[in-house]
Design a protein around this motif. Structure first.
Motif, mmCIF file in Angstrom:
data_model
loop_
_atom_site.group_PDB
_atom_site.id
_atom_site.type_symbol
_atom_site.label_atom_id
_atom_site.label_comp_id
_atom_site.label_asym_id
_atom_site.label_seq_id
_atom_site.Cartn_x
_atom_site.Cartn_y
_atom_site.Cartn_z
ATOM 1 N N VAL A 33 0.856 -1.187 0.000
ATOM 2 C CA VAL A 33 0.000 0.000 0.000
ATOM 3 C C VAL A 33 0.891 1.235 0.000
ATOM 4 C CG1 VAL A 33 -1.772 1.277 1.255
ATOM 5 C CG2 VAL A 33 -1.832 -1.224 1.212
ATOM 6 N N GLY A 34 0.763 2.032 -1.009
ATOM 7 C CA GLY A 34 1.509 3.283 -1.085
ATOM 8 C C GLY A 34 0.788 4.341 -0.281
ATOM 9 N N PRO A 35 1.315 5.565 -0.275
ATOM 10 C CA PRO A 35 0.648 6.617 0.472
ATOM 11 C C PRO A 35 -0.754 6.864 -0.085
ATOM 12 C CG PRO A 35 2.560 7.442 -0.732
ATOM 13 C CD PRO A 35 2.495 5.990 -0.989
ATOM 14 N N THR A 36 -1.716 7.097 0.796
ATOM 15 C CA THR A 36 -3.046 7.432 0.312
ATOM 16 C C THR A 36 -3.156 8.925 0.325
ATOM 17 O OG1 THR A 36 -3.842 7.269 2.558
ATOM 18 C CG2 THR A 36 -4.189 5.369 1.129
ATOM 19 N N GLY A 37 -3.756 9.470 -0.683
ATOM 20 C CA GLY A 37 -3.751 10.897 -0.627
ATOM 21 C C GLY A 37 -4.786 11.479 -1.463
ATOM 22 N N GLY A 38 -4.912 12.635 -1.129
ATOM 23 C CA GLY A 38 -5.925 13.587 -1.374
ATOM 24 C C GLY A 38 -5.632 14.449 -2.588
ATOM 25 N N GLY A 39 -5.807 15.717 -2.368
ATOM 26 C CA GLY A 39 -5.772 16.713 -3.443
ATOM 27 C C GLY A 39 -4.386 16.912 -4.024
ATOM 28 N N SER A 40 -4.350 17.730 -5.057
ATOM 29 C CA SER A 40 -3.098 18.074 -5.719
ATOM 30 C C SER A 40 -3.040 19.590 -5.865
ATOM 31 C CB SER A 40 -3.031 17.460 -7.120
ATOM 32 O OG SER A 40 -3.471 16.118 -7.096
ATOM 33 N N ASP A 41 -1.845 20.109 -6.020
ATOM 34 C CA ASP A 41 -1.672 21.537 -6.310
ATOM 35 C C ASP A 41 -0.439 21.634 -7.189
ATOM 36 O OD1 ASP A 41 -0.894 24.274 -6.265
ATOM 37 O OD2 ASP A 41 -2.021 24.571 -4.416
ATOM 38 N N ASP A 42 -0.553 22.367 -8.272
ATOM 39 C CA ASP A 42 0.586 22.416 -9.196
ATOM 40 C C ASP A 42 1.750 23.249 -8.654
ATOM 41 O OD1 ASP A 42 -0.970 24.655 -9.588
ATOM 42 O OD2 ASP A 42 -1.119 24.467 -11.763
ATOM 43 N N ILE A 43 1.641 23.736 -7.393
ATOM 44 C CA ILE A 43 2.832 24.291 -6.752
ATOM 45 C C ILE A 43 3.893 23.196 -6.648
ATOM 46 C CG2 ILE A 43 2.068 23.827 -4.371
ATOM 47 C CD1 ILE A 43 4.094 26.898 -5.568
ATOM 48 N N GLY A 44 3.427 21.935 -6.709
ATOM 49 C CA GLY A 44 4.348 20.796 -6.689
ATOM 50 C C GLY A 44 5.449 20.948 -7.734
ATOM 51 N N ASP A 45 5.103 21.326 -8.946
ATOM 52 C CA ASP A 45 6.130 21.489 -9.997
ATOM 53 C C ASP A 45 7.163 22.536 -9.591
ATOM 54 O OD1 ASP A 45 3.659 20.365 -11.432
ATOM 55 O OD2 ASP A 45 5.267 20.111 -12.908
ATOM 56 N N VAL A 46 6.676 23.641 -9.039
ATOM 57 C CA VAL A 46 7.584 24.715 -8.621
ATOM 58 C C VAL A 46 8.523 24.204 -7.532
ATOM 59 C CG1 VAL A 46 7.709 27.057 -7.680
ATOM 60 C CG2 VAL A 46 5.816 26.433 -9.212
ATOM 61 N N SER A 47 7.961 23.409 -6.607
ATOM 62 C CA SER A 47 8.750 22.942 -5.456
ATOM 63 C C SER A 47 9.894 22.014 -5.873
ATOM 64 C CB SER A 47 7.848 22.246 -4.432
ATOM 65 O OG SER A 47 7.508 20.931 -4.840
ATOM 66 N N TRP A 48 9.865 21.518 -7.103
ATOM 67 C CA TRP A 48 10.955 20.641 -7.577
ATOM 68 C C TRP A 48 11.996 21.388 -8.393
ATOM 69 C CZ3 TRP A 48 12.119 15.996 -5.733
ATOM 70 C CH2 TRP A 48 11.137 15.358 -4.959
ATOM 71 N N VAL A 49 11.803 22.715 -8.611
ATOM 72 C CA VAL A 49 12.861 23.466 -9.309
ATOM 73 C C VAL A 49 13.456 24.577 -8.450
ATOM 74 C CG1 VAL A 49 12.043 22.914 -11.630
ATOM 75 C CG2 VAL A 49 11.187 24.985 -10.495
ATOM 76 N N VAL A 50 12.812 24.918 -7.334
ATOM 77 C CA VAL A 50 13.353 25.941 -6.437
ATOM 78 C C VAL A 50 12.819 25.656 -5.027
ATOM 79 C CG1 VAL A 50 11.491 27.541 -7.133
ATOM 80 C CG2 VAL A 50 13.482 28.453 -6.009
ATOM 81 N N PRO A 51 13.633 25.863 -3.990
ATOM 82 C CA PRO A 51 13.132 25.641 -2.631
ATOM 83 C C PRO A 51 11.840 26.437 -2.382
ATOM 84 C CG PRO A 51 15.502 25.988 -2.566
ATOM 85 C CD PRO A 51 15.052 26.257 -3.994
ATOM 86 N N THR A 52 10.801 25.708 -1.944
ATOM 87 C CA THR A 52 9.450 26.282 -1.857
ATOM 88 C C THR A 52 8.788 25.836 -0.558
ATOM 89 O OG1 THR A 52 9.221 26.164 -4.271
ATOM 90 C CG2 THR A 52 7.168 26.250 -3.014
ATOM 91 N N VAL A 53 7.997 26.723 0.027
ATOM 92 C CA VAL A 53 7.077 26.287 1.086
ATOM 93 C C VAL A 53 5.714 26.915 0.830
ATOM 94 C CG1 VAL A 53 8.873 26.039 2.855
ATOM 95 C CG2 VAL A 53 7.545 28.167 2.735
ATOM 96 N N THR A 54 4.685 26.305 1.408
ATOM 97 C CA THR A 54 3.329 26.858 1.317
ATOM 98 C C THR A 54 2.879 27.305 2.701
ATOM 99 O OG1 THR A 54 2.680 25.527 -0.586
ATOM 100 C CG2 THR A 54 0.915 26.328 0.803
ATOM 101 N N LEU A 55 2.531 28.583 2.778
ATOM 102 C CA LEU A 55 1.967 29.141 4.006
ATOM 103 C C LEU A 55 0.454 28.934 3.998
ATOM 104 C CD1 LEU A 55 1.599 31.195 6.430
ATOM 105 C CD2 LEU A 55 1.776 33.008 4.726
ATOM 106 N N ASN A 56 -0.056 28.150 4.927
ATOM 107 C CA ASN A 56 -1.510 28.064 5.139
ATOM 108 C C ASN A 56 -1.879 29.081 6.214
ATOM 109 O OD1 ASN A 56 -1.872 24.455 4.738
ATOM 110 N ND2 ASN A 56 -2.054 26.112 3.255
ATOM 111 N N TYR A 57 -2.948 29.818 5.989
ATOM 112 C CA TYR A 57 -3.333 30.880 6.941
ATOM 113 C C TYR A 57 -4.841 30.790 7.192
ATOM 114 C CZ TYR A 57 -4.633 32.840 2.465
ATOM 115 O OH TYR A 57 -5.195 32.999 1.232
ATOM 116 N N PRO A 58 -5.301 31.288 8.333
ATOM 117 C CA PRO A 58 -6.677 31.033 8.778
ATOM 118 C C PRO A 58 -7.702 32.067 8.298
ATOM 119 C CG PRO A 58 -5.447 32.077 10.525
ATOM 120 C CD PRO A 58 -4.499 31.952 9.376
ATOM 121 N N SER A 59 -8.172 31.921 7.068
ATOM 122 C CA SER A 59 -9.265 32.784 6.594
ATOM 123 C C SER A 59 -10.547 31.991 6.395
ATOM 124 C CB SER A 59 -8.873 33.463 5.278
ATOM 125 O OG SER A 59 -7.966 34.513 5.516
#
Ligand SMILES: [Zn+2]
Length: 527
Positions: free
Chosen positions: A389-415
Motif C-alpha cells: 500500500v503506497g501513500p493514500t492521498g488527497g488533493g493536488s496543487d501544481d505548486i508541486g512542480d515549482v517545489s521541484w525546481v526551487v526551494p518552496t514552502v506553502t503558508l496556510n493561513y486562517p481565513s
C-alpha cells in the motif's frame, strides 16, 4: 555617524550582505508588523474586490487587471501574459540577490456563488462561480507582505528582489508546470507560496499532495438516425461509457492510494442522433511521477480498447498536470517559528458566532475558529508498506512542480471556517468577512517575517539550497509531465464566464461607495 552607518550598510548591501545588529533587527520587525496592521483597509479592499470578481480558471481577467494595477501603483514592474497564459503575470521590484518569489492562486470554483456572512446556501447569482475555497485572499496577503518588506528594504537600503506571480487555474492544475517550463523561476532563490486554510500550517518534506495528470479523451464516430438506421451509426458515447466501465472494474486492481475520477464533458446532442462526438475528462492521481505515468498509460489503453470495441477513433489532450509537492525543510521551520511569534488572529464574538452557526448548518462539531496553532506537519512516507500500500492521498496543487525546481514552502493561513467540505459554497461564507480579513493580515505578517529571515540571514538561503540539492533531489529528479506539444488550456471556462460575467459585473465591489463588500450587499455582520 549616521552617514557612516549608512555608508557601511550600503557597502554591505552592495556585497549582497544584508546584515544588521540583533537589537536593530528586532525593532525593525516590530515596526514592520505595525506597518502591516496599518494596511488593514487595503487588505480588506483587495480581498473583497477579488471575491466579487469570482472568476474561474484561465478567465481571471478582472482579477489580473486589478492586482497588476495595485502592484504597478506601488512601483512594481509588471510583465503580463507570461508563459502563454493571458491572465498570468510576473511583478518585480528591487534588484540583486536574494530573489524571493511570492505566489498564490486566484481562480474560483464552478457553481459556488454564495453571499458572504450568510450561513445557509444562498447564491448571489444562481449557478454562477464563486470563491468556494478562498483563492480571493492569497494574492492580497502576498501584496501586503511585499509592500511591508519593500518599505523596510528602502529604508535600510537592503539588496534583494521581490517577485509576485498568480496561480492561474489552480483548480485545473493548469499553469504552474508551464511557468516552470517557461523559466519563470530560473533566477529565484526561494518561493513562498500562500494557500487559504482554517489555521496556520506549514508542511515540510513530502506533503500530503498527490501528483496528477488531467487528460481529456475525445472519441469520434458516425452519426445516424438512432431509430431509422442505427446500424449505420458508430456511437462515440458508447466508447466513453465503455472506457468508464473499464476503469470502474480496473480500479480494484491498482494501488489503494491511486485516485481516478472523471466527468463526461460531451455526451452527445439528443437521443435520436447517434452521437458522432463524445468526450470524457479524467484526473489520474498518484503519489509520485512513475505511478502517475502508470495510470496515464492504463487510461490510454482503456481509451484505445473502447475505440476498438465501438469502431470509433480517439484522440487525447493534456489539460493540466501537477507534481506532488515537496517543501523545503529549513524554510518551513523558519516559517513555523514566525507563525508562533505572530499567533492566530484575535477572533471577535461575532466571528466565532458565524463559525459555529455554519458548523451547525453543516452538521459539523461546533468548535468555532482555530485558537491553537497545530504542530508542524511532518513529512509523509513515500514508500509502500509491507502490503504494497503506497501513500493514500488527497488533493493536488501544481505548486508541486515549482517545489521541484526551487526551494518552496506553502503558508496556510486562517481565513476559512473549520469544517467546510472544500470546493463548496460553505467555504465561501467567511471569505469576504472579518474572518478572512484577519487571516490575510496574520498571514501577511508570517510571510513578511519569513522574507526578512531570507533577506537578513543569507545562511538560511544556503541551508535551503543544501537541503534542495542534497536531500530532496538527491534521488528524485524532476521530469515535467508536459510534452513539448502541450500548451496551456486557456479556452477552458470561457463560455461559463461569458454566461455569468454580465450579471456578476453588477455585483463587483465598489470600495469608493461602500466600506466593505458586506455593506454593499446589505448583509449585517454580527449584532
Ligand atoms: Zn486551492
Amino acid at each position: 555617524m549616521k552617514v557612516l552607518a549608512g555608508l557601511v550598510l550600503f557597502a554591505l548591501a552592495a556585497a549582497g550582505q544584508n546584515r544588521m545588529p540583533a537589537a536593530k533587527e528586532t525593532s525593525l520587525r516590530a515596526d514592520m508588523l505595525g506597518h502591516i496592521d496599518s494596511m488593514k483597509k487595503l487588505a480588506q479592499v483587495m480581498n473583497d474586490s477579488v471575491f466579487s470578481f469570482g472568476e474561474l480558471g484561465f478567465q481571471e481577467f478582472e482579477t489580473s487587471k486589478y492586482l497588476t494595477g495595485v502592484l504597478e501603483k506601488e512601483g512594481f514592474k509588471v510583465e503580463r501574459g507570461v508563459a502563454g497564459v493571458p491572465t498570468a503575470f510576473l511583478a518585480t521590484w528591487g534588484q540583486g540577490k536574494p530573489v524571493i518569489a511570492l505566489g498564490s492562486d486566484i481562480d474560483d470554483i464552478p457553481q459556488a456563488s454564495q453571499k458572504p456572512g450568510v450561513v445557509a446556501h444562498t447564491p448571489m447569482i444562481e449557478g454562477a462561480p464563486g470563491h468556494g475555497e478562498g483563492h480571493n485572499s492569497g494574492m492580497p496577503l502576498n501584496i501586503i507582505a511585499a509592500l511591508a518588506v519593500k518599505q523596510v528594504m528602502e529604508a535600510e537600503h537592503l539588496q534583494g528582489t521581490i517577485k509576485l506571480w498568480p496561480g492561474v487555474a489552480e483548480e485545473l492544475l493548469g499553469t504552474k508546470a508551464y511557468y516552470v517550463r517557461a523559466g519563470m523561476f530560473k533566477d529565484v532563490d526561494i518561493v513562498l507560496f500562500a494557500h487559504v486554510a482554517d489555521n496556520f500550517r506549514v508542511a515540510e518534506g513530502a506533503g500530503n499532495q498527490t501528483g496528477l495528470v488531467s487528460v481529456e479523451y475525445s472519441f469520434k464516430g458516425e452519426s445516424a438516425h438512432a431509430a431509422g438506421a442505427p446500424w449505420r451509426g458508430r456511437s462515440a458515447l458508447d466508447a466513453v461509457e465503455l472506457m468508464d466501465v473499464g476503469w470502474n472494474f480496473r480500479r480494484e486492481h491498482i494501488r489503494v492510494g491511486s485516485r481516478v475520477h472523471y466527468v463526461i464533458t460531451n455526451g452527445g446532442d439528443q437521443p435520436n442522433v447517434v452521437p458522432p462526438n463524445a468526450s470524457v475528462w479524467y484526473y489520474y492521481r498518484e503519489a509520485d511521477y512513475p505511478h502517475v505515468m502508470d495510470l496515464w498509460r492504463i487510461g490510454d489503453d482503456m481509451a484505445k480498447a473502447a475505440a476498438l470495441m465501438t469502431g470509433t477513433t480517439v484522440t487525447s489532450r493534456l489539460l493540466g498536470a501537477a507534481w506532488p509537492g515537496h517543501f523545503n525543510v529549513p524554510i518551513a521551520e523558519a516559517m513555523y517559528q514566525n507563525m508562533l511569534k505572530v499567533g492566530l488572529p484575535q477572533w471577535s464574538d461575532d466571528d466565532q458566532r458565524l463559525a459555529r452557526a455554519l458548523q451547525h448548518e453543516l452538521g459539523q462539531p461546533e468548535r468555532g475558529l482555530a485558537t491553537k496553532i497545530p504542530e508542524m506537519r511532518k513529512p509523509r512516507a513515500v514508500e509502500e508498506d509491507d502490503n504494497g500500500v503506497g501513500p493514500t492521498g488527497g488533493g493536488s496543487d501544481d505548486i508541486g512542480d515549482v517545489s521541484w525546481v526551487v526551494p518552496t514552502v506553502t503558508l496556510n493561513y486562517p481565513s476559512n471556517i473549520p469544517g467546510g467540505p472544500g470546493h463548496n459554497w460553505a467555504n465561501a461564507v467567511s471569505m469576504a468577512t472579518p474572518i478572512a480579513h484577519k487571516g490575510v493580515i496574520g498571514g501577511a505578517k508570517v510571510q513578511a517575517m519569513t522574507m526578512l529571515d531570507i533577506l537578513l540571514h543569507p545562511e538560511l538561503v544556503d541551508k535551503a539550497w543544501d537541503y534542495f540539492r542534497n536531500v530532496q533531489t538527491k534521488d528524485t529528479k524532476y521530469q515535467s509531465f508536459l510534452r513539448p506539444e502541450d500548451q496551456p488550456a486557456i479556452w477552458l471556462n470561457q463560455k461559463t464566464m461569458e454566461t455569468f460575467r454580465p450579471k456578476m459585473k453588477e455585483l463587483y465591489y465598489d470600495p469608493g461607495k461602500y466600506e466593505t463588500y458586506l455593506d454593499q450587499l446589505g448583509i449585517k455582520y454580527g449584532n
